[in-house]
Design an enzyme around this catalytic site. Sequence first.
Site, PDB file in Angstrom:
ATOM      1  N   GLU A 319       0.836  -1.194   0.000  1.00 17.49           N
ATOM      2  CA  GLU A 319       0.000   0.000   0.000  1.00 17.49           C
ATOM      3  C   GLU A 319       0.883   1.262   0.000  1.00 17.49           C
ATOM      4  O   GLU A 319       0.724   2.139  -0.839  1.00 17.49           O
ATOM      5  CB  GLU A 319      -0.878  -0.037   1.262  1.00 17.49           C
ATOM      6  CG  GLU A 319      -1.853   1.095   1.379  1.00 17.49           C
ATOM      7  CD  GLU A 319      -2.527   1.113   2.755  1.00 17.49           C
ATOM      8  OE1 GLU A 319      -2.091   0.369   3.665  1.00 17.49           O
ATOM      9  OE2 GLU A 319      -3.487   1.882   2.923  1.00 17.49           O
ATOM     10  N   ASP A 353      -0.253  10.858   4.202  1.00 21.89           N
ATOM     11  CA  ASP A 353      -1.501  10.485   4.869  1.00 21.89           C
ATOM     12  C   ASP A 353      -2.410  11.694   5.059  1.00 21.89           C
ATOM     13  O   ASP A 353      -3.638  11.588   4.990  1.00 21.89           O
ATOM     14  CB  ASP A 353      -1.213   9.927   6.273  1.00 21.89           C
ATOM     15  CG  ASP A 353      -0.677   8.512   6.237  1.00 21.89           C
ATOM     16  OD1 ASP A 353      -0.769   7.889   5.176  1.00 21.89           O
ATOM     17  OD2 ASP A 353      -0.166   8.052   7.273  1.00 21.89           O
TER      18      ASP A 353
END
Lengths: 424, 424
Positions: A319, A353
């Site tokens: 990921e 993020d």
Amino acid sequence: MKIIELTEDVSLTRDIETSTEKQRESVGAIINQVRQNGDKALKDLTEMYDGVRLENLFVTEEEIKEAYNHINQQTLESLRRASKNIQSFHERQTRQSWVTTNEDGTMLGQKITALDSAGVYVPGGKAAYPSTIMMNVIPAQVAGVRNIIMTSPPDREGKLAPAVLVTAAELGVTHILKAGGAQAVAALAYGTETVPSVDKITGPGNIFVALAKREVFGQVDIDMIAGPSEIVVLADNTARPDYVAADLLSQAEHDEMSSPVLVTTSKTLAENVQTEVEKQIAELPRKEIASASINDHGAIYTAAELDEAVEAVNQLAPEHLEIMTKNPYELLGKIRHAGAIFLGPLSAEPVGDYFAGPNHVLPTNGTARFSSPLNVDDFTKKSSIISYSQTAFERDAEDIAAIARLEGLEAHARSIEVRKKGEN
Amino acid sequence: MKIIELTEDVSLTRDIETSTEKQRESVGAIINQVRQNGDKALKDLTEMYDGVRLENLFVTEEEIKEAYNHINQQTLESLRRASKNIQSFHERQTRQSWVTTNEDGTMLGQKITALDSAGVYVPGGKAAYPSTIMMNVIPAQVAGVRNIIMTSPPDREGKLAPAVLVTAAELGVTHILKAGGAQAVAALAYGTETVPSVDKITGPGNIFVALAKREVFGQVDIDMIAGPSEIVVLADNTARPDYVAADLLSQAEHDEMSSPVLVTTSKTLAENVQTEVEKQIAELPRKEIASASINDHGAIYTAAELDEAVEAVNQLAPEHLEIMTKNPYELLGKIRHAGAIFLGPLSAEPVGDYFAGPNHVLPTNGTARFSSPLNVDDFTKKSSIISYSQTAFERDAEDIAAIARLEGLEAHARSIEVRKKGEN
């Protein structure tokens, strides 16, 4: 953390939350209940699962105003700057409809259209996740989706977290449903008296949300079903062990099932990271979770050569991939499978993020082999455009009829031939 | 065909093939058998379902050579011209990786990468479907997929249809598995001793193929699960009833469950199409199938105004939309949901099914609201690229740590702060 010499095959010990027959049945029953009884079912199920009887299923303007009192101004500014970056990155993804116009008079193309509507699921619980809202809502807005509805389970007072409400309001999302679990997904997929049905549902959730999304898929579109989070750091002897360890731990604190992995050409780095992880983990508030992740799903692989390390990364199809080598840019072309690629010592995963702009909704569980980060395309669809001219039709009619007959479809051939006979 | 005055809500009487519990169990068992016993299971299951015991699971060079003897040269030329058009249209869809390079030293972008491998399922049975092969293989090839494997069930002599073999060979696909049903899907998803596993499986099939694709989804990517075919013709009084009728019937001959629908502002056209359908259907070889489709799922809707007719089309979200009005181009912007849009009297659906270039794998069952025709993007995936500079990192570090802490993720904040302390 275990240090393992890299052999030919490498795979993450991925530990997927699997559903039980009972959970699947329960989700099926909830979906049916919402389809049949609409708002009443939503209220009953929210009472049962969230412990609160709602009079009003939707967040009011007053609640949003009130929420602003609970957010400090500095945090709000941080969220606004993040939102601006995310918007700017996603705006670069927008695509135009296109046509080719040929001299023979034909016109062919693709029309790009935004979805009419989208629903965003935002998990509840103690922590609020403003970044989830930004990462799901902004791509839809940039795509041009006109109706966006958010849903999140209320607490026992029937409230949503202030950070959630403020983030939504900042993005202009004011249609906010107080519902969670499979019942929220069912309401968005099928609609109720007060909840409009949507074309696509995105956003993370627990196993019931995931099962419900899988169940309504086809009725509406869904994003991927997310698995536990993963990071692979690819590093050589130029990498700093304290950075690498901190990044592995930032992944590890998410979930006991997260996979933090280092692949390195340096045995010294491997050992130093091992030591640093021990040191840093001791001081973490979520150290139990992080330890479970590191012990059960973490690994340090040592490779003899950089190419071997890169091939391991491609096999893992992580990921998140951080590359901390002497020249990370020259490795970019060799990376075939990764959700997001962070280059260089300062591109720590949290930069992506929360803040840099690219989406944090990423393919997990090896699906980076064939899936992409959430993006603007996910909230649009294409229609083919076909316009045939007299010249082109006459030139191609026989070919088309021939292939139709080869496939045994006579009416297809005749739909061409009826036009050859006619004066157009 | 029924003529119905358009009211506010309109929907196709879509009749989806639903699966039984027994079929789902059977598919689950077949997949397990192939995962456990590989080639042996494939051979056993092919013997059971296709009535032939294969020694060699793959098509040989000799079989391909032999197949060319059974194709006439003219048909071959027609297929080659179709293939050239399809390739040319799909080449216009290819996209480039991109980056933004900012003055603060950051670099952000999307890396576009082709999937490593794809499997194409081609149905068997009496008719051969060369167009299926072209429409699935060409987008994968244009995307840059290196390993393409085709699979199709053999006949009782263990052979595939010559048109199938020749079409594959013309496209350069020589890795052809002789297997059908759920066993073929399982082999492509998990691999066997001789069948390599792939990243994505596309192509149409019966209920067992559809169930198997749904089951392996996540392990590999799949294309959509196709429902019965649909056409909506949007026409005013300028349309020719014989053209409209022929096009409705070209859809109707596919399947008893196909939906052929006319939406028109002209009552006269409605009646004339009704008459023409009766006349033309009587002469069709597949008239039983076409009649069932017309009677059970066909309809002629009359609208008072063109805008009302257009809104009905958007509600139907058809797979194929033909627009035969005075100026079809000016309606294009109003069409929000349709898989393929055919403009003007000569753009008959078979033009697009076989030849013009756009893909004939289209979203059915109302999924044009959120899905697209098969296209080159479907065989690529994106990776985000994030490269942060010292300047950008120092500027943004506090914001990033603040959001991390707002979400309760301390290790995320520390992965930023460890870098603020370090000399980079």
